[in-house]
Design an enzyme around this catalytic site. Sequence first.
Site, mmCIF file in Angstrom:
data_model
loop_
_atom_site.group_PDB
_atom_site.id
_atom_site.type_symbol
_atom_site.label_atom_id
_atom_site.label_comp_id
_atom_site.label_asym_id
_atom_site.label_seq_id
_atom_site.Cartn_x
_atom_site.Cartn_y
_atom_site.Cartn_z
ATOM 1 N N HIS A 1 46.882 35.477 32.582
ATOM 2 C CA HIS A 1 45.628 35.950 33.194
ATOM 3 C C HIS A 1 44.636 36.320 32.084
ATOM 4 C CE1 HIS A 1 42.949 38.474 35.580
ATOM 5 N NE2 HIS A 1 43.604 38.149 36.699
ATOM 6 N N HIS B 1 50.222 39.940 36.231
ATOM 7 C CA HIS B 1 48.904 40.500 35.891
ATOM 8 C C HIS B 1 48.584 41.829 36.562
ATOM 9 C CE1 HIS B 1 48.037 38.803 39.855
ATOM 10 N NE2 HIS B 1 47.019 39.634 39.904
ATOM 11 N N ASP C 1 42.451 41.357 49.801
ATOM 12 C CA ASP C 1 42.512 42.757 49.373
ATOM 13 C C ASP C 1 41.859 43.041 48.033
ATOM 14 O OD1 ASP C 1 44.218 41.503 47.616
ATOM 15 O OD2 ASP C 1 46.051 42.200 48.590
ATOM 16 N N ARG D 1 47.698 45.416 38.054
ATOM 17 C CA ARG D 1 47.301 46.658 37.382
ATOM 18 C C ARG D 1 48.435 47.669 37.284
ATOM 19 N NH1 ARG D 1 41.371 47.332 37.115
ATOM 20 N NH2 ARG D 1 40.879 45.219 37.708
ATOM 21 N N GLU E 1 43.637 37.251 56.467
ATOM 22 C CA GLU E 1 44.835 37.831 55.842
ATOM 23 C C GLU E 1 44.864 39.351 56.104
ATOM 24 O OE1 GLU E 1 45.890 38.335 51.463
ATOM 25 O OE2 GLU E 1 46.788 36.387 51.833
ATOM 26 N N GLU F 1 44.966 47.251 45.700
ATOM 27 C CA GLU F 1 44.905 46.322 46.834
ATOM 28 C C GLU F 1 45.341 46.941 48.163
ATOM 29 O OE1 GLU F 1 46.284 45.604 43.869
ATOM 30 O OE2 GLU F 1 44.987 44.025 43.075
HETATM 31 C C1 UD1 Z 1 41.683 40.875 40.686
HETATM 32 C C2 UD1 Z 1 42.036 41.623 41.974
HETATM 33 C C3 UD1 Z 1 43.516 41.448 42.270
HETATM 34 C C4 UD1 Z 1 43.923 39.990 42.267
HETATM 35 C C5 UD1 Z 1 43.481 39.340 40.972
HETATM 36 C C6 UD1 Z 1 43.769 37.874 41.063
HETATM 37 C C7 UD1 Z 1 40.733 43.680 42.316
HETATM 38 C C8 UD1 Z 1 40.617 45.105 42.028
HETATM 39 N N1 UD1 Z 1 41.783 43.039 41.777
HETATM 40 O O1 UD1 Z 1 42.375 41.510 39.622
HETATM 41 O O2 UD1 Z 1 43.766 41.969 43.569
HETATM 42 O O3 UD1 Z 1 45.323 39.921 42.355
HETATM 43 O O4 UD1 Z 1 42.068 39.528 40.812
HETATM 44 O O5 UD1 Z 1 43.788 37.265 39.823
HETATM 45 O O6 UD1 Z 1 39.911 43.116 43.014
HETATM 46 N N2 UD1 Z 1 38.570 38.041 33.496
HETATM 47 C C9 UD1 Z 1 37.969 37.053 32.750
HETATM 48 N N3 UD1 Z 1 37.709 35.851 33.346
HETATM 49 C C10 UD1 Z 1 38.013 35.588 34.636
HETATM 50 C C11 UD1 Z 1 38.648 36.597 35.391
HETATM 51 C C12 UD1 Z 1 38.901 37.817 34.798
HETATM 52 O O7 UD1 Z 1 37.686 37.236 31.573
HETATM 53 O O8 UD1 Z 1 37.757 34.478 35.107
HETATM 54 C C13 UD1 Z 1 38.845 39.372 32.850
HETATM 55 C C14 UD1 Z 1 37.573 40.222 32.677
HETATM 56 O O9 UD1 Z 1 37.688 40.947 31.496
HETATM 57 C C15 UD1 Z 1 37.632 41.169 33.873
HETATM 58 C C16 UD1 Z 1 39.129 41.390 33.953
HETATM 59 O O10 UD1 Z 1 39.713 40.131 33.693
HETATM 60 O O11 UD1 Z 1 36.920 42.360 33.678
HETATM 61 C C17 UD1 Z 1 39.634 41.975 35.230
HETATM 62 O O12 UD1 Z 1 39.155 41.306 36.360
HETATM 63 P P1 UD1 Z 1 39.145 42.058 37.789
HETATM 64 O O13 UD1 Z 1 38.581 41.110 38.800
HETATM 65 O O14 UD1 Z 1 38.531 43.405 37.682
HETATM 66 O O15 UD1 Z 1 40.652 42.333 38.095
HETATM 67 P P2 UD1 Z 1 41.928 41.417 38.113
HETATM 68 O O16 UD1 Z 1 42.973 42.121 37.328
HETATM 69 O O17 UD1 Z 1 41.569 40.023 37.771
HETATM 70 N N1 UDP Z 2 47.124 30.228 40.263
HETATM 71 C C1 UDP Z 2 46.391 29.206 39.645
HETATM 72 N N2 UDP Z 2 46.496 29.066 38.282
HETATM 73 C C2 UDP Z 2 47.263 29.871 37.525
HETATM 74 C C3 UDP Z 2 47.994 30.921 38.142
HETATM 75 C C4 UDP Z 2 47.883 31.074 39.531
HETATM 76 O O1 UDP Z 2 45.690 28.442 40.316
HETATM 77 O O2 UDP Z 2 47.310 29.682 36.302
HETATM 78 C C5 UDP Z 2 47.007 30.406 41.734
HETATM 79 C C6 UDP Z 2 48.296 30.538 42.493
HETATM 80 O O3 UDP Z 2 48.782 29.274 42.902
HETATM 81 C C7 UDP Z 2 47.906 31.407 43.682
HETATM 82 C C8 UDP Z 2 46.804 32.253 43.140
HETATM 83 O O4 UDP Z 2 46.351 31.649 41.931
HETATM 84 O O5 UDP Z 2 47.357 30.654 44.742
HETATM 85 C C9 UDP Z 2 47.348 33.636 42.887
HETATM 86 O O6 UDP Z 2 46.482 34.350 42.113
HETATM 87 P P1 UDP Z 2 46.866 35.720 41.476
HETATM 88 O O7 UDP Z 2 48.328 35.789 41.220
HETATM 89 O O8 UDP Z 2 45.948 35.908 40.335
HETATM 90 O O9 UDP Z 2 46.437 36.735 42.621
HETATM 91 P P2 UDP Z 2 47.230 37.429 43.809
HETATM 92 O O10 UDP Z 2 47.696 36.366 44.731
HETATM 93 O O11 UDP Z 2 48.325 38.215 43.187
HETATM 94 O O12 UDP Z 2 46.198 38.322 44.415
#
Ligand code: UD1
Ligand code: UDP
Length: 380
Positions: A242, A209, A97, A211, A119, A133
Amino acid sequence: MPIKTVVIFGTRPDAIKMAPIIRCLEQDDRFSLKTISTAQHRSMLDDVLKVFNIKPDYDLNVMKARQTLPQLTGNLIYALDKIFANEGFDLVLVQGDTTSTFVGALISFYYHTVVGHVEAGLRTGDKYHPFPEEMNRKITGVLADIHFAPLQSNKEYLLREGVSEEDIYVTGNTVVDAILAASKKPFFPSNELKSIFKTNRKIILITAHRRENWGKPLENICKAISLLARRYPDLEFVYPVHLNPAVREIVFPILSSQPNILLISPLDYITFSHLISRSFFILSDSGGIQEEAPTFKKPVLLLRETTERQEAVKCGSVKLVGTSKDKIYENAVKLMEDRKFYDSMSVNVRNPFGDGKVSERIKNAILHHFGIANEFEEWN
Ligand code: UD1
Ligand code: UDP
């Protein structure tokens, strides 16, 4: 002719859940496989790719710090278009999602390519929970041609939305394949974690984490943790935070000064899986962790108002507590002090989400859908 398949992923959870499928399809010569990493995440994604030894054929490198959802959506569609304009695929697989998922399905539709949604059929029924999502997966469901629903209840949602039964395959969730594989690998924790692992102290694992929790809800979560850490100085609270700055700027000011709270960078998946299995209980707003914790019989207090994973609640492992400071605090205290309550979320739990053979089932479903295999045996 092999089925020309491309797997698209972009974030930590889609990569974790796609990795077992990639492994499975690349070993079968009825498939010719390519992978596209959108790199919606960067280091959090690269950690996963390293663990599963995946080298994407394309890396779109779209992550930008503090990128808004509209900017991300626009950047993704432009970047994917460049690949689709030059490649013809028989099948595109997207997972879950995230925005990479929904845009991956959209670009496939523009190019008249069959979309398989891994999924599929998870719903809370609330447009803004989780945000974005719930809409990402609904739109992906509308665009998809083959739906790999983890559980019967997900299939039922899809049927109610008008999806034809022959396009839905109940497979389980590949996260179980992934966590079983990861938790068997040796791990090399940092010195800080190593010393915590060595003690007999109970570990409370935290992730948050989402939103819809930014702002007041995440502040409440942190205040509850702070109170718990003061009430139980002998517990270790471990929170891999995160990398999103919107999350970090709330968490660090509230929690960084307490001696028994360890705020660390996101952990690689192997270390994280060991941390789940070593924890006493988990506080989280994650989707995937709800599906992983039952494998290790670990209680999860879910820091959200709704869940699309009702089976995690039914099997006893997850309790929905929301984001009120008092409710989180009271439930955590109950887990600490009421043995019966703890056992009800731990002892008799069986993971309803899969058995470690989910990616094989998804492969069989694809072969069935393309008329190559006659039989498909669903997960129940
Ligand atoms: C995204 C997904 C969410 C998922 C989450 C898993 C969307 C809209 N959201 O949210 O469904 O649960 O990933 O973790 O697709 N960033 C870094 N380094 C990284 C990753 C992220 O610096 O490796 C920072 C960046 O500033 C980036 C921000 O996190 O802009 C947000 O990342 P984004 O992918 O937009 O949304 P998530 O909150 O990570
Ligand atoms: N996870 C990881 N390292 C971390 C935190 C989470 O590998 O420090 C893994 C966790 O086991 C799970 C996945 O990341 O499989 C979940 O990611 P997240 O919670 O970011 O996304 P969501 O599942 O909520 O979309």
